[in-house]
Every structure is written in structure tokens, then in C-alpha cells.
Design a protein around this motif. Structure first.
Motif, PDB file in Angstrom:
ATOM      1  N   GLY A 194      27.204  40.802   2.076  1.00 33.74           N
ATOM      2  CA  GLY A 194      27.097  41.368   0.729  1.00 33.74           C
ATOM      3  C   GLY A 194      28.422  41.190   0.009  1.00 33.74           C
ATOM      4  N   SER A 195      29.276  42.231   0.072  1.00 32.34           N
ATOM      5  CA  SER A 195      30.587  42.128  -0.580  1.00 32.34           C
ATOM      6  C   SER A 195      31.362  40.927  -0.045  1.00 32.34           C
ATOM      7  N   GLU A 198      13.640  44.171  -6.594  1.00 36.56           N
ATOM      8  CA  GLU A 198      14.464  43.219  -5.841  1.00 36.56           C
ATOM      9  C   GLU A 198      13.646  42.688  -4.657  1.00 36.56           C
ATOM     10  N   ASN A 223      39.551  46.452  -5.760  1.00 38.96           N
ATOM     11  CA  ASN A 223      40.408  45.603  -4.912  1.00 38.96           C
ATOM     12  C   ASN A 223      41.042  44.506  -5.757  1.00 38.96           C
ATOM     13  N   THR A 225      30.529  45.547  -6.253  1.00 39.14           N
ATOM     14  CA  THR A 225      30.619  47.011  -6.308  1.00 39.14           C
ATOM     15  C   THR A 225      31.901  47.456  -7.030  1.00 39.14           C
ATOM     16  N   TYR A 242      17.801  41.202  -1.570  1.00 47.52           N
ATOM     17  CA  TYR A 242      18.149  41.898  -2.816  1.00 47.52           C
ATOM     18  C   TYR A 242      18.227  40.945  -4.009  1.00 47.52           C
ATOM     19  N   ILE A 297      26.494  49.074  -8.003  1.00 50.44           N
ATOM     20  CA  ILE A 297      26.515  48.315  -6.737  1.00 50.44           C
ATOM     21  C   ILE A 297      26.331  46.818  -7.005  1.00 50.44           C
ATOM     22  N   ILE A 339      19.002  35.002  -8.767  1.00 52.71           N
ATOM     23  CA  ILE A 339      20.186  34.492  -8.079  1.00 52.71           C
ATOM     24  C   ILE A 339      20.231  35.052  -6.657  1.00 52.71           C
ATOM     25  N   THR A 395      17.138  40.105  -7.431  1.00 53.18           N
ATOM     26  CA  THR A 395      16.465  40.763  -8.563  1.00 53.18           C
ATOM     27  C   THR A 395      15.450  39.815  -9.192  1.00 53.18           C
ATOM     28  N   GLU A 441      34.126  49.313  -5.817  1.00 50.96           N
ATOM     29  CA  GLU A 441      35.251  49.210  -4.872  1.00 50.96           C
ATOM     30  C   GLU A 441      35.810  47.785  -4.833  1.00 50.96           C
ATOM     31  N   ILE A 479      22.568  35.407  -3.619  1.00 51.82           N
ATOM     32  CA  ILE A 479      23.898  35.370  -2.996  1.00 51.82           C
ATOM     33  C   ILE A 479      23.853  36.216  -1.721  1.00 51.82           C
ATOM     34  N   THR A 480      23.419  37.473  -1.898  1.00 50.03           N
ATOM     35  CA  THR A 480      23.451  38.457  -0.813  1.00 50.03           C
ATOM     36  C   THR A 480      22.486  38.096   0.318  1.00 50.03           C
ATOM     37  N   LEU A 516      15.796  51.732 -11.282  1.00 45.30           N
ATOM     38  CA  LEU A 516      15.472  50.362 -11.686  1.00 45.30           C
ATOM     39  C   LEU A 516      14.119  49.962 -11.117  1.00 45.30           C
TER      40      LEU A 516
HETATM   41  C1  LIG Z   1      20.194  46.898  -8.240  1.00 46.82           C
HETATM   42  C2  LIG Z   1      20.784  45.782  -7.436  1.00 46.82           C
HETATM   43  C3  LIG Z   1      20.528  44.474  -7.799  1.00 46.82           C
HETATM   44  C4  LIG Z   1      21.048  43.430  -7.047  1.00 46.82           C
HETATM   45  N1  LIG Z   1      20.724  42.146  -7.398  1.00 46.82           N
HETATM   46  C5  LIG Z   1      21.174  41.120  -6.635  1.00 46.82           C
HETATM   47  C6  LIG Z   1      20.797  39.783  -6.937  1.00 46.82           C
HETATM   48  O1  LIG Z   1      20.044  39.525  -7.891  1.00 46.82           O
HETATM   49  N2  LIG Z   1      21.242  38.798  -6.128  1.00 46.82           N
HETATM   50  C7  LIG Z   1      22.055  39.036  -5.069  1.00 46.82           C
HETATM   51  O2  LIG Z   1      22.439  38.089  -4.407  1.00 46.82           O
HETATM   52  N3  LIG Z   1      22.432  40.298  -4.749  1.00 46.82           N
HETATM   53  C8  LIG Z   1      22.005  41.342  -5.502  1.00 46.82           C
HETATM   54  N4  LIG Z   1      22.334  42.630  -5.196  1.00 46.82           N
HETATM   55  C9  LIG Z   1      23.113  42.879  -3.989  1.00 46.82           C
HETATM   56  C10 LIG Z   1      24.546  43.301  -4.297  1.00 46.82           C
HETATM   57  O3  LIG Z   1      25.264  42.229  -4.829  1.00 46.82           O
HETATM   58  C11 LIG Z   1      25.152  43.835  -2.991  1.00 46.82           C
HETATM   59  O4  LIG Z   1      24.420  45.000  -2.641  1.00 46.82           O
HETATM   60  C12 LIG Z   1      26.624  44.153  -3.161  1.00 46.82           C
HETATM   61  O5  LIG Z   1      27.373  42.986  -3.316  1.00 46.82           O
HETATM   62  C13 LIG Z   1      27.181  44.944  -1.966  1.00 46.82           C
HETATM   63  O6  LIG Z   1      26.842  44.309  -0.770  1.00 46.82           O
HETATM   64  P1  LIG Z   1      26.174  45.161   0.405  1.00 46.82           P
HETATM   65  O7  LIG Z   1      24.989  45.873  -0.153  1.00 46.82           O
HETATM   66  O8  LIG Z   1      25.937  44.249   1.554  1.00 46.82           O
HETATM   67  O9  LIG Z   1      27.231  46.247   0.787  1.00 46.82           O
HETATM   68  P2  LIG Z   1      28.496  46.038   1.746  1.00 46.82           P
HETATM   69  O10 LIG Z   1      29.188  44.780   1.408  1.00 46.82           O
HETATM   70  O11 LIG Z   1      28.026  46.218   3.153  1.00 46.82           O
HETATM   71  O12 LIG Z   1      29.414  47.261   1.319  1.00 46.82           O
HETATM   72  C14 LIG Z   1      29.153  48.612   1.742  1.00 46.82           C
HETATM   73  C15 LIG Z   1      30.167  49.534   1.060  1.00 46.82           C
HETATM   74  O13 LIG Z   1      31.495  49.156   1.443  1.00 46.82           O
HETATM   75  C16 LIG Z   1      32.271  48.884   0.281  1.00 46.82           C
HETATM   76  N5  LIG Z   1      33.170  47.767   0.561  1.00 46.82           N
HETATM   77  C17 LIG Z   1      32.838  46.535   0.993  1.00 46.82           C
HETATM   78  N6  LIG Z   1      33.947  45.775   1.147  1.00 46.82           N
HETATM   79  C18 LIG Z   1      34.991  46.551   0.773  1.00 46.82           C
HETATM   80  C19 LIG Z   1      36.399  46.361   0.724  1.00 46.82           C
HETATM   81  N7  LIG Z   1      36.957  45.193   1.053  1.00 46.82           N
HETATM   82  N8  LIG Z   1      37.190  47.401   0.306  1.00 46.82           N
HETATM   83  C20 LIG Z   1      36.635  48.596  -0.045  1.00 46.82           C
HETATM   84  N9  LIG Z   1      35.304  48.839   0.008  1.00 46.82           N
HETATM   85  C21 LIG Z   1      34.499  47.825   0.401  1.00 46.82           C
HETATM   86  C22 LIG Z   1      31.263  48.516  -0.805  1.00 46.82           C
HETATM   87  O14 LIG Z   1      31.790  48.748  -2.098  1.00 46.82           O
HETATM   88  C23 LIG Z   1      30.113  49.451  -0.469  1.00 46.82           C
HETATM   89  O15 LIG Z   1      30.379  50.727  -1.018  1.00 46.82           O
HETATM   90  C24 LIG Z   1      21.854  43.698  -5.927  1.00 46.82           C
HETATM   91  C25 LIG Z   1      22.112  45.024  -5.580  1.00 46.82           C
HETATM   92  C26 LIG Z   1      21.594  46.057  -6.318  1.00 46.82           C
HETATM   93  C27 LIG Z   1      21.847  47.471  -5.921  1.00 46.82           C
END
Ligand SMILES: Cc1cc2nc3c(=O)[nH]c(=O)nc-3n(C[C@H](O)[C@H](O)[C@H](O)COP(=O)(O)OP(=O)(O)OC[C@H]3O[C@@H](n4cnc5c(N)ncnc54)[C@H](O)[C@@H]3O)c2cc1C
Length: 402
Positions: A133-134, A213, A380, A374, A158, A370, A125, A160, A376, A127-128, A208
Motif C-alpha cells: 500500500g504505502s 472499490e 513524511n 495517507t 482497492y 487514506i 487506477i 476505485t 502520515e 497501484i495498491t 463512500l
Molecule cells: C477510499 C479509498 C480509495 C482508494 N482507491 C484506490 C485506487 O483507486 N487505487 C489504488 O491503487 N489504491 C486505492 N486505495 C488504496 C490506498 O491507496 C491505500 O489504502 C493507501 O495507500 C494505504 O495503504 P494500505 O491500506 O496498504 O496501508 P499501509 O500502507 O499498510 O499503512 C497502514 C498505516 O500505516 C501508516 N504508514 C505506512 N507507512 C508509514 C510510514 N512510513 N510512516 C508513518 N506511517 C506509515 C499509514 O499511513 C496507515 O495509517 C484507496 C483507499 C481508500 C481508502
């Protein structure tokens, strides 16, 4: 999920036994090697295929057993108890694109991809993105009109199993979508054997390490109308809402893997405490450590029950509800973090050594805190839901003093 009269059936007990046998016989002996060398857990893939465990959630019409989230969680828990990387292979099929195709897809998508999923082909999948990300609403992936279909331009980070999967569910913007908003976001299925798809890189990770990824580039890959899973309507964010709701399957699967990994670490620590002596006393005889085990057991069981509630509420063939899934994910992520951390502590210096499995479990579940949203971001959602008057059973509820 074990031994709860409400949900225990002979079929579920048999499924658990099958998953445990496969995990202990075919997966556990290799887990440390995959972790050390960062090689993909191929033997695990083969073992899960041989035991036909990939069929659990796929509908009977497509070669599967047609079971639900509870059964998926049982298998994920048992495999993660010995190796989380291997459990993720099952998670990609149980709670990834195949489940979305079955629930949301058209018949062409179902008959094209679900038999492959039942036979153990992997799906991924996307998405990211590097800058999304978030906040998925900042994604750039988009479709460009091309006759009766589209061309997909996307760079997904990222993903998987992206370098091993046969197809990727790509979340993207449909034409007319407003950048920076959820409007017009939908999702399409992409056959990864197409020449316009490339693996741009893979990540070196803390844990992992048996399940990599990947970064996937989609350079103008053709998307047919029947490849659309969820259409993005530029007038609203209904497509994104549908997709987000469906991610609750993945959240519960993630939580189940945390429960399994924590269970494995706790069992290992308990067995160690019965054999290790300090001075002339067994660790298991020290009251300070008995209290620690009690606290870890309570925390793990509480998290497991929250997960069970979300799974039971999903019912037969439904989707786990959002609030309960988010609560379960938070509780299981944090319980696993604490249990695995304390298991290292209970083993003392040996716990910190890569020769013992508890530090691997800790590094593995760290990634689960994560992925799939996440901790966090779940907080929310839970916080705003409770403040908005929603309670975990879905009824309208107000705090008693207001
Ligand atoms: C092992 C693993 C497998 C994954 N597999 C996939 C996959 O198969 N497909 C895919 O699409 N993605 C995948 N991901 C990506 C994952 O979905 C993202 O890493 C995750 O959504 C966070 O996005 P980011 O890394 O860009 O962090 P960011 O969004 O940049 O966030 C950074 C930090 O800020 C915090 N934060 C962000 N927004 C807020 C808020 N509004 N309030 C408080 N805190 C906040 C977050 O919790 C985090 O601690 C995977 C990640 C991991 C680690």
C-alpha cells in the motif's frame, strides 16, 4: 477557490454554477439512498454525462474543454459539497488515468481512450496490492515477455470503480526489475473487457458507499507496446518517479473533495443553528458555539488557500508541485475531518442520525484521508522536504538560526 480575485473569471464562475446546479438538482436527492443501499451512483454518472462535466480536463482535440486543475477542483468541490461518492466519479476522469494518458501517453493511447473519457466512461487506477500500500515498491504486479509485447500478472486491491471502468492504469514491474525496489516500475493501460481480467471482489465500507472499490485480477493479459504509459527501466526508478509526480493531480482533487464536503457540512450546521432552540435561545446565539464556527471557518479557509496555491502553481496544463500538493492534502484532509466531526456535534443527537447528511460526509471524507497517499505518508514527505532545506515555493531555504 471561490471569490478570489486572482483566479476568479467569468468562465470559472459559470462552471461552478453549472456544477452546483447539477449537484443540487440531480445528485443531492439520491445521495442518502446510495449510501444506505451501497448501490453504485448510476444516476449521478448519467447527470454528469448529460451536463458534459466529464469533458472539463480532456484536451480539445479529443472532445474535451482542455481546462486545468483549478477548474477540475471547482467541479469536484461543488459535487462533494452534496455527495463525495459522486465527486469521485469525476475525479477518476479528471485526475486519474485520462490525465496521465494526456500528459505522459503516446498518440495511440490518447486517441484510443480520451474520447471515451470525455463522454463519461470511467477509468480506474491499480497501484495498491494486498501486501503493498504505502510502500508501493513492494508491489508484485509484473510483466512477462511475450513476443513483441508482454503478459501482465497482477492482483490489485482497492481499485476505485474497478468493476465499472472501461480501462485500468496498472502500475507494475517490467522484466529485469528488482523486487522490493522502485527499479523497473512503470505503468500500462489495460482494457478491462479482456477475458483475462476478472473482478475478484468488492469492498464493504464505512463511507463512500455510492462508489465501490474492487479487487482486480490480471491473469496473463496481453499488453502491446503501445499500451505502455510509462516504461519501467530495471536500471533505475525513473518510471516510478514520473508516476509518483503525476499523482499530485489526484492529491489536489482529493483535497478539493475534502474542502467541498466540509463546506457542505459547515453550511448545514450553520443553517441548523439558526433554527434550533435550546431553552429559549437559538444555538446561533450561544457564544461558545459562535467561537466554534469561527474556528471551523478559519481552518477550512486556510486549507482551501493551501490547495489554491498548489493549483495555481500547476499553471496551464502543468502538474501541481509535490510539496505544495502534500501540504494541501494534509490540511484539507484534517480540516474536513474536524469540520465534519464538529458539524455532527453541533446537531447534537440528530447529527448522529443517518437521516441528516453530516454523518455521511464524515464517513465519506474519512476514506479520503487514506486514499491518494495517507496523511502520515504526506507528513513524511513534507517533514523530510523541510528538513532537507526545501521551502513551499521551491527555492532553497534554510531556517534563519542555522
Ligand atoms: C477510499 C479509498 C480509495 C482508494 N482507491 C484506490 C485506487 O483507486 N487505487 C489504488 O491503487 N489504491 C486505492 N486505495 C488504496 C490506498 O491507496 C491505500 O489504502 C493507501 O495507500 C494505504 O495503504 P494500505 O491500506 O496498504 O496501508 P499501509 O500502507 O499498510 O499503512 C497502514 C498505516 O500505516 C501508516 N504508514 C505506512 N507507512 C508509514 C510510514 N512510513 N510512516 C508513518 N506511517 C506509515 C499509514 O499511513 C496507515 O495509517 C484507496 C483507499 C481508500 C481508502
Amino acid at each position: 477557490m471561490d471569490s478570489i480575485p486572482l483566479v476568479d473569471t467569468d468562465d470559472r464562475a459559470a462552471l461552478r454554477k453549472l456544477a452546483r446546479d447539477v449537484a443540487e438538482r440531480d445528485i443531492a436527492p439520491h445521495a442518502a439512498r446510495w449510501d444506505e443501499t451501497e448501490e453504485f451512483a448510476e444516476e449521478s454518472l448519467e447527470a454528469l454525462r448529460r451536463a458534459e462535466l466529464f469533458t472539463v480536463t480532456i484536451g480539445e482535440a479529443y472532445g474535451g474543454m482542455g481546462m486545468g486543475d483549478l477548474e477540475a477542483a471547482i467541479v469536484l468541490e461543488e459535487i462533494a459539497r452534496v455527495d463525495v461518492s459522486s465527486a469521485i466519479l469525476a475525479q477518476l476522469v479528471f485526475n486519474g488515468p485520462p490525465r496521465a494518458i494526456e500528459h505522459l501517453g503516446n498518440e495511440t493511447l490518447r486517441s484510443r481512450w480520451l474520447p471515451d473519457a470525455a463522454s463519461g466512461e470511467l477509468f480506474c487506477i491499480g497501484i495498491t496490492e494486498p501486501d503493498a500500500g504505502s510502500a508501493a515498491t513492494t508491489m508484485r504486479a509484473h510483466l512477462v515477455p511475450d513476443g513483441d509485447g508482454w503478459r501482465l500478472e497482477a492482483y490489485k486491491n482497492y481499485v476505485t470503480g474497478g468493476h465499472k471502468a472501461v480501462a485500468c492504469l496498472v502500475w507494475c514491474r517490467f522484466p529485469g526489475s528488482e523486487p522490493g525496489t522502485g527499479k523497473g516500475i512503470g505503468a500500462v493501460l489495460v482494457d478491462l473487457s479482456k477475458p483475462e481480467v476478472s473482478v475478484a471482489g468488492t469492498h464493504k465500507k464505512m463511507g463512500l458507499r455510492g462508489c465501490t472499490e474492487a479487487e482486480l485480477a490480471f491473469d496473463g493479459v496481453r499488453v502491446e507496446p503501445e499500451d505502455v504509459l510509462v516504461m519501467g527501466d530495471p536500471a533505475d526508478n525513473s518510471g516510478l518517479k514520473t508516476l509518483l509526480a503525476h499523482i499530485n493531480h489526484e492529491r489536489c482533487g482529493n483535497a478539493a473533495m475534502c474542502v467541498g464536503a466540509a463546506q457542505g457540512a459547515l453550511e448545514y450546521a450553520i443553517a441548523y443553528m439558526h433554527t434550533r432552540t435550546v431553552g429559549n435561545r437559538k444555538l446561533a446565539d450561544l457564544q461558545g458555539l459562535q467561537w466554534k464556527i469561527a474556528d471551523l471557518g478559519v481552518e477550512l479557509e486556510a486549507a482551501r488557500l493551501l490547495l489554491l496555491r498548489a493549483l495555481v502553481l500547476a499553471g496551464d496544463g502543468g502538474t501541481p508541485p509535490a510539496l505544495e500538493s502534500a501540504m494541501a492534502k494534509i490540511a484539507c484532509n484534517l480540516a474536513a475531518k474536524r469540520v465534519c466531526d464538529e458539524a455532527i456535534q453541533l446537531l447534537g443527537g440528530y447529527g448522529y442520525s443517518r437521516e441528516y447528511p453530516v454523518e455521511r460526509a464524515y464517513r465519506d471524507i474519512r476514506g479520503l484521508c487514506i486514499g491518494a497517499g495517507t496523511v502520515e505518508v504526506q507528513r513524511n514527505f513534507v517533514g523530510t522536504s523541510l528538513l532537507g532545506g526545501r521551502n513551499p515555493k521551491g527555492d532553497h531555504w534554510k531556517p534563519p538560526l542555522l
